[in-house]
Write an enzyme that holds these catalytic residues in place. Structure first.
Site, PDB file in Angstrom:
ATOM      1  N   SER A   1      11.836  13.915  14.447  1.00 60.13           N
ATOM      2  CA  SER A   1      11.121  13.119  13.431  1.00 60.13           C
ATOM      3  C   SER A   1      10.024  13.961  12.763  1.00 60.13           C
ATOM      4  O   SER A   1       9.744  13.789  11.569  1.00 60.13           O
ATOM      5  CB  SER A   1      10.537  11.832  14.030  1.00 60.13           C
ATOM      6  OG  SER A   1       9.470  12.119  14.889  1.00 60.13           O
ATOM      7  N   ASN A   2       9.430  14.883  13.507  1.00 58.88           N
ATOM      8  CA  ASN A   2       8.442  15.777  12.878  1.00 58.88           C
ATOM      9  C   ASN A   2       9.119  16.738  11.909  1.00 58.88           C
ATOM     10  O   ASN A   2       8.575  17.022  10.842  1.00 58.88           O
ATOM     11  CB  ASN A   2       7.652  16.543  13.943  1.00 58.88           C
ATOM     12  CG  ASN A   2       6.536  15.710  14.532  1.00 58.88           C
ATOM     13  OD1 ASN A   2       5.513  15.487  13.877  1.00 58.88           O
ATOM     14  ND2 ASN A   2       6.742  15.192  15.729  1.00 58.88           N
TER      15      ASN A   2
ATOM     16  N   ARG B   1      14.717  34.625  30.458  1.00 57.25           N
ATOM     17  CA  ARG B   1      13.944  33.994  29.360  1.00 57.25           C
ATOM     18  C   ARG B   1      13.570  35.001  28.278  1.00 57.25           C
ATOM     19  O   ARG B   1      13.535  34.664  27.104  1.00 57.25           O
ATOM     20  CB  ARG B   1      12.675  33.342  29.922  1.00 57.25           C
ATOM     21  CG  ARG B   1      12.963  32.033  30.625  1.00 57.25           C
ATOM     22  CD  ARG B   1      11.699  31.435  31.201  1.00 57.25           C
ATOM     23  NE  ARG B   1      11.992  30.157  31.827  1.00 57.25           N
ATOM     24  CZ  ARG B   1      12.023  28.993  31.171  1.00 57.25           C
ATOM     25  NH1 ARG B   1      11.774  28.948  29.882  1.00 57.25           N
ATOM     26  NH2 ARG B   1      12.302  27.872  31.804  1.00 57.25           N
TER      27      ARG B   1
ATOM     28  N   ILE C   1       9.252  26.888  27.014  1.00 53.91           N
ATOM     29  CA  ILE C   1       8.060  27.731  26.856  1.00 53.91           C
ATOM     30  C   ILE C   1       8.478  29.184  26.610  1.00 53.91           C
ATOM     31  O   ILE C   1       9.540  29.620  27.053  1.00 53.91           O
ATOM     32  CB  ILE C   1       7.095  27.636  28.059  1.00 53.91           C
ATOM     33  CG1 ILE C   1       7.842  27.844  29.367  1.00 53.91           C
ATOM     34  CG2 ILE C   1       6.357  26.313  28.073  1.00 53.91           C
ATOM     35  CD1 ILE C   1       6.928  28.047  30.543  1.00 53.91           C
TER      36      ILE C   1
ATOM     37  N   HIS D   1       1.150  18.197  19.673  1.00 53.27           N
ATOM     38  CA  HIS D   1       1.168  17.651  21.040  1.00 53.27           C
ATOM     39  C   HIS D   1       0.608  16.218  21.022  1.00 53.27           C
ATOM     40  O   HIS D   1      -0.430  15.966  20.390  1.00 53.27           O
ATOM     41  CB  HIS D   1       0.330  18.548  21.957  1.00 53.27           C
ATOM     42  CG  HIS D   1       0.340  18.090  23.362  1.00 53.27           C
ATOM     43  ND1 HIS D   1       1.393  18.375  24.212  1.00 53.27           N
ATOM     44  CD2 HIS D   1      -0.527  17.331  24.067  1.00 53.27           C
ATOM     45  CE1 HIS D   1       1.150  17.808  25.385  1.00 53.27           C
ATOM     46  NE2 HIS D   1      -0.011  17.175  25.330  1.00 53.27           N
TER      47      HIS D   1
ATOM     48  N   ASP E   1      -0.053  24.480  26.423  1.00 56.34           N
ATOM     49  CA  ASP E   1      -0.910  23.629  25.588  1.00 56.34           C
ATOM     50  C   ASP E   1      -2.389  24.025  25.651  1.00 56.34           C
ATOM     51  O   ASP E   1      -3.278  23.172  25.605  1.00 56.34           O
ATOM     52  CB  ASP E   1      -0.743  22.142  25.980  1.00 56.34           C
ATOM     53  CG  ASP E   1       0.689  21.675  25.813  1.00 56.34           C
ATOM     54  OD1 ASP E   1       1.361  22.140  24.880  1.00 56.34           O
ATOM     55  OD2 ASP E   1       1.142  20.842  26.623  1.00 56.34           O
TER      56      ASP E   1
ATOM     57  N   GLN F   1       3.060   9.124  16.739  1.00 63.00           N
ATOM     58  CA  GLN F   1       3.963   9.856  15.838  1.00 63.00           C
ATOM     59  C   GLN F   1       3.642   9.590  14.369  1.00 63.00           C
ATOM     60  O   GLN F   1       3.803  10.487  13.544  1.00 63.00           O
ATOM     61  CB  GLN F   1       5.414   9.504  16.158  1.00 63.00           C
ATOM     62  CG  GLN F   1       5.838  10.147  17.484  1.00 63.00           C
ATOM     63  CD  GLN F   1       7.268  10.625  17.470  1.00 63.00           C
ATOM     64  OE1 GLN F   1       8.165   9.873  17.146  1.00 63.00           O
ATOM     65  NE2 GLN F   1       7.481  11.875  17.827  1.00 63.00           N
TER      66      GLN F   1
ATOM     67  N   GLU G   1       1.179  12.143  13.806  1.00 64.56           N
ATOM     68  CA  GLU G   1       1.799  13.482  13.810  1.00 64.56           C
ATOM     69  C   GLU G   1       2.448  13.770  12.461  1.00 64.56           C
ATOM     70  O   GLU G   1       2.322  14.880  11.921  1.00 64.56           O
ATOM     71  CB  GLU G   1       2.882  13.569  14.894  1.00 64.56           C
ATOM     72  CG  GLU G   1       2.355  13.553  16.302  1.00 64.56           C
ATOM     73  CD  GLU G   1       3.425  13.740  17.364  1.00 64.56           C
ATOM     74  OE1 GLU G   1       3.058  14.015  18.505  1.00 64.56           O
ATOM     75  OE2 GLU G   1       4.624  13.605  17.068  1.00 64.56           O
TER      76      GLU G   1
HETATM   77  C1  GAR Z   1       6.443  14.623  19.508  1.00 66.91           C
HETATM   78  O1  GAR Z   1       5.765  13.421  19.752  1.00 66.91           O
HETATM   79  C2  GAR Z   1       5.637  15.811  19.985  1.00 66.91           C
HETATM   80  O2  GAR Z   1       4.270  15.581  19.928  1.00 66.91           O
HETATM   81  C3  GAR Z   1       6.111  15.964  21.395  1.00 66.91           C
HETATM   82  O3  GAR Z   1       7.481  15.701  21.348  1.00 66.91           O
HETATM   83  C4  GAR Z   1       7.716  14.728  20.344  1.00 66.91           C
HETATM   84  C5  GAR Z   1       8.900  15.175  19.520  1.00 66.91           C
HETATM   85  O4  GAR Z   1       9.276  14.203  18.604  1.00 66.91           O
HETATM   86  N1  GAR Z   1       5.843  17.282  21.867  1.00 66.91           N
HETATM   87  C6  GAR Z   1       5.434  17.558  23.099  1.00 66.91           C
HETATM   88  O5  GAR Z   1       5.298  16.712  23.956  1.00 66.91           O
HETATM   89  C7  GAR Z   1       5.159  19.030  23.340  1.00 66.91           C
HETATM   90  N2  GAR Z   1       4.499  19.215  24.580  1.00 66.91           N
HETATM   91  P1  GAR Z   1      10.279  14.516  17.426  1.00 66.91           P
HETATM   92  O6  GAR Z   1      11.472  15.257  18.034  1.00 66.91           O
HETATM   93  O7  GAR Z   1      10.677  13.166  16.920  1.00 66.91           O
HETATM   94  O8  GAR Z   1       9.559  15.335  16.413  1.00 66.91           O
END
Ligand code: GAR
Length: 205
Positions: A12-13, A65, A92, A109, A145, A171, A174
């Site tokens: 979604s981001n 990795r 990571i 985050h 983080d 979100q 975000e």
């Molecule tokens: C988001 O809420 C982001 O902040 C979180 O994963 C989600 C991804 O959502 N990230 C973490 O927790 C990183 N430590 P999305 O796939 O819908 O963008």
């Protein structure tokens, strides 16, 4: 500015970045590639729909990795990426990668760091009974983080919140702050001095 998105899940981001920046030629931001560690990540579907090239880099296909990081680095160099944007990317990086791309990798985050780092940040904030949580955009460093904070938005925790309702409201924030921060990078407004991140307001004409 050419950016890469790294995503493991729903994306979604990524979608917010596509809609608010990539599809707006005046933004100066182009998503040149999307990379995922999960072949079935919905984020890949979103990228393909927007005609953005996609790559899958699965850790299990590499000897270690560092080798997986090197593959990601190879893709990033091939697309001449200037900023690496982690959007729900759940792997990571090894120190070698982080050092190579210092101040060129950012993450969003779902908590007010340094509170509730790592995974399960939303449920951990609820379990702690904190009254306020929020969203942090930060540089990626060797620790989990722990990198310099670029922007934060507070979000109140409501009495009847569960993980789903709280994460949904986080979100919403975000999807506003992350494109805004990427835009600041494109406008070259972000400076880092030691751990202090300064955002210079654009000059008035
Ligand atoms: C988001 O809420 C982001 O902040 C979180 O994963 C989600 C991804 O959502 N990230 C973490 O927790 C990183 N430590 P999305 O796939 O819908 O963008």
């Amino acid at each position: 500015m050419k950016i890469a998105i790294l995503a493991s899940g729903n994306g979604s981001n990524l979608q917010a970045l596509i809609d608010q920046l990539h599809l707006d030629p005046s933004s100066g931001v182009e998503i040149v590639v999307t990379i995922s560690d999960r072949p079935k990540a919905y984020a890949l579907h979103r990228a393909k729909k927007a005609e953005i090239p996609t790559h899958v880099v699965q850790l299990k296909r590499f000897s270690d990795r560092n080798a997986a990081d090197a593959k990601i680095s190879e893709i990033i160099e091939a697309y001449e990426v200037e900023l690496i944007v982690l959007a729900g990317y759940m792997k990571i990086f090894q120190p070698q990668f982080v050092q190579k791309y210092r101040h060129k990798v950012i993450n969003v985050h779902p908590s007010l760091l340094p509170a509730f780092p790592g995974i399960h940040s939303v449920s951990n904030a609820l379990a702690y009974r904190t009254k306020i949580t929020g969203v942090t955009v930060h540089f990626v460093e060797e620790g989990i983080d722990t990198g310099p904070i670029i922007a934060q938005v507070p979000v109140p925790v409501l009495d009847d919140d569960d993980e789903t309702s709280l994460h949904r409201r986080l979100q919403v924030e975000e999807h506003e702050i992350y494109p805004q921060v990427v835009k600041w990078f494109a406008e070259d407004l972000i400076q880092v001095d030691n751990r202090k991140v300064v955002i210079t307001p654009p000059k008035k004409r």
